[in-house]
Scaffold this motif. Structure first.
Motif, PDB file in Angstrom:
ATOM      1  N   GLY A 110      21.816-108.601  26.544  1.00 14.67           N
ATOM      2  CA  GLY A 110      22.382-108.520  25.202  1.00 14.67           C
ATOM      3  C   GLY A 110      23.619-109.381  25.055  1.00 14.67           C
ATOM      4  N   LEU A 111      24.428-109.427  26.114  1.00 16.02           N
ATOM      5  CA  LEU A 111      25.619-110.269  26.100  1.00 16.02           C
ATOM      6  C   LEU A 111      25.223-111.744  26.024  1.00 16.02           C
ATOM      7  N   LYS A 112      24.190-112.112  26.800  1.00 17.57           N
ATOM      8  CA  LYS A 112      23.701-113.492  26.762  1.00 17.57           C
ATOM      9  C   LYS A 112      23.164-113.843  25.378  1.00 17.57           C
ATOM     10  N   GLN A 113      22.439-112.926  24.769  1.00 14.96           N
ATOM     11  CA  GLN A 113      21.883-113.177  23.442  1.00 14.96           C
ATOM     12  C   GLN A 113      22.990-113.316  22.403  1.00 14.96           C
ATOM     13  N   ARG A 114      24.055-112.557  22.596  1.00 18.03           N
ATOM     14  CA  ARG A 114      25.188-112.641  21.656  1.00 18.03           C
ATOM     15  C   ARG A 114      25.796-114.035  21.686  1.00 18.03           C
TER      16      ARG A 114
END
Length: 250
Positions: A236-240
């Motif tokens: 999720g952090l990477k997608q953000r």
């Protein structure tokens, strides 16, 4: 008194050898043959232990050596015209300090130890001479310089296209990836820098950093308790962060 004052460097000289270093595969000898590493070893007569809060070099000091970080965390910074500190980077084991001085033979920034650390001084004049004899060493040095340029470009992208939450997410993701390369957890680690220093690096005020920490926690991405970081949703952090890059290209 601020944590970083005009304290003289306190060093302890220790015997060093590239061939036995734990971060050999991340540093200047990467990909060199055993014989080439031994020749590089002749330049590094000792490693230097730097105490937390002390300077390795200061802006305006003449270039004498590059410094391979063996242990610990460091930060580089400059002073603005009004005397405020602007953090320009955070360096960890396997990375090189002092590259800022190559163009002018004077350091453009100061380097401070964020915790007790060790560096291997590499005399630059001798390194240049050896690089002429070892093309593979010159290639590695060029790669390190290129990596610094790419990192600077990435920082400009963060400042120009990311909102505050995205900047902090990118910063934490960068630390996670770099620590993972060194064999540490990508999801749980300790921040060696203060929140004010993170804010200075990211171009954000302290209160904004605190709000961003709360936002990322509320989104179920990251929990930061004091200096302890726990990434709850790495993807999720990477997608953000990726979402910001995609929006910038559109």
């Amino acid at each position: 008194m601020p944590p970083f004052e005009t304290r003289p460097i306190q060093v302890q000289y220790l015997k060093a050898a590239c061939s036995s270093c734990s971060v050999l595969e991340l540093c200047l000898p990467l990909g060199l043959s055993h014989q080439e590493v031994e020749r590089l070893d002749t330049l590094i007569l000792q490693r230097v232990r730097v105490k937390k809060g002390h300077t390795l070099y200061r802006a305006g000091d003449p270039l004498s050596s590059l410094y391979a970080v063996r242990l610990g965390f460091f930060k580089t910074s400059v002073l603005s015209v009004d005397g405020r500190e602007q953090v320009t980077g955070f360096q960890m084991a396997g990375e090189i300090l002092g590259l800022d001085a190559i163009s002018s033979n004077l350091h453009a920034c100061s380097a401070f130890a964020l915790e007790d650390g060790e560096v291997c001084p590499i005399p630059f004049a001798q390194l240049e001479q050896l690089s002429q004899a070892l093309p593979s060493l010159q290639h590695n040095l060029n790669k390190i310089l290129s990596r610094e340029i790419v990192r600077d470009h990435s920082m400009l992208l963060q400042m120009g296209n990311m909102n505050a939450d995205e900047r902090l997410a990118a910063f934490l993701l960068n630390l996670s990836q770099r620590l993972s390369l060194r064999g540490y957890s990508s999801r749980a680690f300790v921040l060696r820098m203060r929140r004010e220093e993170i804010g200075s690096y990211l171009g954000l005020r302290l209160e904004t950093i605190c709000r961003c920490i709360a936002h990322l926690r509320d989104q179920g991405l990251v929990i930061i308790d004091g200096k302890q970081v726990q990434i709850l949703d790495l993807e999720g952090l990477k997608q953000r962060v990726a979402g910001c890059h995609n929006a910038a290209r559109e």
